[in-house]
Design a protein around this motif. Sequence first.
Motif, PDB file in Angstrom:
ATOM      1  N   THR A  29       0.831  -1.211   0.000  1.00  0.00           N
ATOM      2  CA  THR A  29       0.000   0.000   0.000  1.00  0.00           C
ATOM      3  C   THR A  29       0.859   1.250   0.000  1.00  0.00           C
ATOM      4  O   THR A  29       0.573   2.237  -0.726  1.00  0.00           O
ATOM      5  N   ALA A  30       1.939   1.239   0.787  1.00  0.00           N
ATOM      6  CA  ALA A  30       2.843   2.389   0.818  1.00  0.00           C
ATOM      7  C   ALA A  30       3.526   2.587  -0.535  1.00  0.00           C
ATOM      8  O   ALA A  30       3.707   3.733  -0.990  1.00  0.00           O
TER       9      ALA A  30
ATOM     10  N   MET B 204       1.000   4.187  -2.891  1.00  0.00           N
ATOM     11  CA  MET B 204       0.810   5.612  -2.584  1.00  0.00           C
ATOM     12  C   MET B 204       2.018   6.441  -3.003  1.00  0.00           C
ATOM     13  O   MET B 204       1.876   7.593  -3.442  1.00  0.00           O
TER      14      MET B 204
ATOM     15  N   ALA C 225      -0.098  14.803   1.326  1.00  0.00           N
ATOM     16  CA  ALA C 225      -0.824  13.773   2.067  1.00  0.00           C
ATOM     17  C   ALA C 225      -0.362  12.364   1.684  1.00  0.00           C
ATOM     18  O   ALA C 225      -0.117  11.513   2.556  1.00  0.00           O
ATOM     19  N   LEU C 226      -0.223  12.143   0.383  1.00  0.00           N
ATOM     20  CA  LEU C 226       0.210  10.825  -0.066  1.00  0.00           C
ATOM     21  C   LEU C 226       1.650  10.539   0.365  1.00  0.00           C
ATOM     22  O   LEU C 226       1.977   9.417   0.799  1.00  0.00           O
TER      23      LEU C 226
ATOM     24  N   SER D  83       1.720   9.904   4.204  1.00  0.00           N
ATOM     25  CA  SER D  83       1.114   8.612   4.543  1.00  0.00           C
ATOM     26  C   SER D  83       2.014   7.443   4.142  1.00  0.00           C
ATOM     27  O   SER D  83       2.198   6.480   4.913  1.00  0.00           O
ATOM     28  N   SER D  84       2.594   7.539   2.961  1.00  0.00           N
ATOM     29  CA  SER D  84       3.478   6.462   2.501  1.00  0.00           C
ATOM     30  C   SER D  84       4.716   6.336   3.386  1.00  0.00           C
ATOM     31  O   SER D  84       5.139   5.227   3.740  1.00  0.00           O
TER      32      SER D  84
ATOM     33  N   LEU E 188       5.011   7.217   6.583  1.00  0.00           N
ATOM     34  CA  LEU E 188       4.640   6.651   7.881  1.00  0.00           C
ATOM     35  C   LEU E 188       4.376   5.146   7.792  1.00  0.00           C
ATOM     36  O   LEU E 188       4.742   4.384   8.697  1.00  0.00           O
ATOM     37  N   MET E 189       3.763   4.714   6.722  1.00  0.00           N
ATOM     38  CA  MET E 189       3.491   3.287   6.574  1.00  0.00           C
ATOM     39  C   MET E 189       4.787   2.491   6.393  1.00  0.00           C
ATOM     40  O   MET E 189       4.950   1.390   6.950  1.00  0.00           O
TER      41      MET E 189
END
Length: 430
Positions: free
Chosen positions: A133-134, A137, A151-152, A155-156, A158-159
């Motif tokens: 998923t990361a 993104m 945002a993307l 989020s990527s 952090l994942m």
Amino acid sequence: MVSLQFSSAVITSVAYSSSRCRRGMIRATINMPKLQPGRLSLNLPARDLVLQEVLDMGVGLTAATTSNLEKYEPSTNGIFPSVSNVSDPSVIAKLYAIMEAVADRVEMHKNIGEQRDNWNHLLLTSINAITLTAATMAGIAATSVGGPLVALKLSSTLMYLAATGMLVVMNKIQPSQLVEEQRNAARLFKQLHGQIQRTLSCGTPTSTDVEEVMEKVLSLDKAFPLPLLGAMLDKFPKTVEPAVWWPEHSQRQDRQSGRTDRNGWSVELEEEMREVVGVLKRKDTEDYLRLGKIALKVNRMLAISGPLLTGLAACGTAFVGSSHGPWAATLGVVAGAMASVVNTMEHGGQVGMVFEMYRSNAGFFRLMEESIESNLNERDVGRRENGELFETKVALQLGRSLSGLKGLAASSYSSSKKGEAIEEFASKLF
């Protein structure tokens, strides 16, 4: 002595009874009718019949008493029966308490093994899902601008960082290897449970048996610990050694000394066992230690590569949208995809479990070597385990017939005389 006294008492009673019978018969003859000879099976007077009946009764009682006395083994004083074969009730109670604890350990290792197997599957699926998923993104962020880009990208990153932390923990504890440890522990505790049952049902337990069983339980607890913190085995040892789950000192032999026979042993059987030990050391144990070293190297390499790739992917994703945008996006996506592949190879392939299996197999062969050598080093054959039974057990443990075991020993002896290395392994099970 008891039989003689009883016989004299019976003879006295017979004489007394016969004298009374004579007087009774003289008085009774006046009023009794004549007996017809056809109704008697033997032509004996009534007086002799009564005497013979009493004598037969006395002989029967004497024989019954003698047979009952013969059931008891006389003690040193010749009066009281021996109780040397009776176990101490406290010893039996201790063995039953240990057997209950062993049964509880079997259930504990089985349940915890299932739990840790679930850990392996759930963590593998979760980390791969987070990583992929990361990566997706990160690829989308490379084509975005403005608010969606931030945002993307955040989020990527952090994942990827979360996947890196989870991978470090997972690679440290090696859930698949923990599962294999619990499987081995449950199997070995079941064997110990059966040995205790056999001792209670077929033998005469002593305090030495209690101490021996306690040592085996503690050795198994040490070889296969349940806790993770502080007591967990090192999953990446510097040197690969066979697993050891038995007490360090040699096992006590159950036979008694002073026997006049060979206790099932012969010179040929001793030479056969020596050749089997040589094959186990040169081939089976050595080969499984070599395979264990290979599995350990592969597992160590994969355990380092997984968190390293997710960490690089997190760094690459953090620079998406800057002047290094194309290279950063490529690093974020490719490193994340490679991390998923490495993680699947390590934990999906259960490389840690393979290493533990090789180490346990080497320990199994080491235990066989020590068992055979301990019997051969005992000079008193009466204190050894029965030779024929021991040969059968060794053949079954190696997955061979008795003729196959003798053939293995003959091949080893022939190869050693020619100065060649035997190509055949001792075990045909694994």
